[in-house]
Design an enzyme around this catalytic site. Sequence first.
Site, PDB file in Angstrom:
ATOM      1  N   CYS A  13       4.770 -11.706   6.784  1.00  0.00           N
ATOM      2  CA  CYS A  13       3.456 -10.644   6.613  1.00  0.00           C
ATOM      3  C   CYS A  13       3.475  -9.980   5.301  1.00  0.00           C
ATOM      4  CB  CYS A  13       3.687  -9.487   7.722  1.00  0.00           C
ATOM      5  SG  CYS A  13       5.515  -9.188   7.975  1.00  0.00           S
ATOM      6  N   HIS A  32       2.115  -2.889   6.016  1.00  0.00           N
ATOM      7  CA  HIS A  32       3.009  -2.765   4.783  1.00  0.00           C
ATOM      8  C   HIS A  32       2.381  -2.435   3.609  1.00  0.00           C
ATOM      9  CE1 HIS A  32       5.455  -4.746   7.741  1.00  0.00           C
ATOM     10  NE2 HIS A  32       5.516  -5.917   7.376  1.00  0.00           N
TER      11      HIS A  32
END
Length: 344
Positions: free
Chosen positions: A130, A242
């Site tokens: 990710c 994130h």
Amino acid sequence: MAYKVAIVGATGNVGREMLDILAERRFPVSEVVPLASSRSIGQEVSFGEKTLKCRHLDTYDFSDTDICLMSAGGTVSKDWSPRIGAQGCVVIDNSSAWRMDPDVPLIVPEVNADATAGFRKKNIIANPNCSTAQLVVALKPLHDAATIRRVVVSTYQSVSGAGKDAMDELFAQTRSVFVSDPVEAKKFPKRIAFNLIPQIDVFMEDGFTKEEWKMVAETKKILDPKIKLVATCVRVPVFISHSEAVNIEFEKPISADEARDILREAPGVLVIDKREPGGYITPHEAAGEDATYISRIREDPTVDNGLVLWCVSDNLRKGAALNAVQIAEVLMNRKLLTPKARAA
Ligand SMILES: NC(=O)c1ccc[n+]([C@@H]2O[C@H](COP(=O)([O-])OP(=O)(O)OC[C@H]3O[C@@H](n4cnc5c(N)ncnc54)[C@H](OP(=O)(O)O)[C@@H]3O)[C@@H](O)[C@H]2O)c1
């Protein structure tokens, strides 16, 4: 033309997001089959307006399924993906099991969609980690313009990147702190509530963590093996999205204004960069969104041809489920995969 799609790990964070994204983007499906472990047989999951019941991976026959979106961890993928691929069903895998296999394309459609063409060798296509996915979406247009030499990245990664149990742990620990109960750490090596942890995945011999190594190796495979990259990956008490502070050195000069203009035109990117309080994106605002957001673009005065920027994206979407569905769309749009003939 409609595809039969199986989702392995359909009860998980990423699997549920895959179901939502397939429905949102109206991916043409003849049938969607949610699969999970024996723990979840009969468990209901939503697909658009429909409710589907989970079936057991171990007893499912993939021979008339076209696409398997695999999101159940590396061990399950290592065991199952080759067997599913051998049945003529293309596996788009979210784990790290196949990413560095030379016979498996590692794809971020905005960056290297052409590399998808080699998928038939194993019938497996890998999704990157990710933190790498959002980074390469931001780096690619800048690399095309001024050739990246070196990247220094520090990540601020949400707990959903470690699965649904990790989200529960942050919730439970936060509650425990408020009611003065003892704080229990099971999923993470230290307490995550009101804290942060400078370790994601296991340590390697050189002192880097596996997550940091993945960012290096995957960026090279997806974007350019000549790019030097060093990462520090940190888990933070955020549920979704994130964030990354990214320092980039280029071979050719590039100003912050030029970078901003290039990124504004780049696929998958949204620039939010006002030099005033709140004129930037935070993980809370990126959650549930598809874009990779870029803010705080500025010139680095300590090196020649350097830029610094802030990059935020929903790790469950661009970092996993959205990227996987986009790969399926590449297969469909480029006519690399036609649905199998099925009995009516
Ligand atoms: N979260 C992210 O940001 C992210 C990003 C990129 C890649 N990934 C990768 O995506 C994968 C899944 O992550 P996640 O966050 O969705 O994890 P998760 O929330 O913990 O979900 C795991 C899923 O895998 C299923 N599963 C586990 N063991 C199984 C087995 N033996 N057979 C069949 N199904 C099994 C679980 O089913 P049960 O409910 O039956 O246990 C559940 O549906 C991992 O490989 C992860 O590294 C995650």
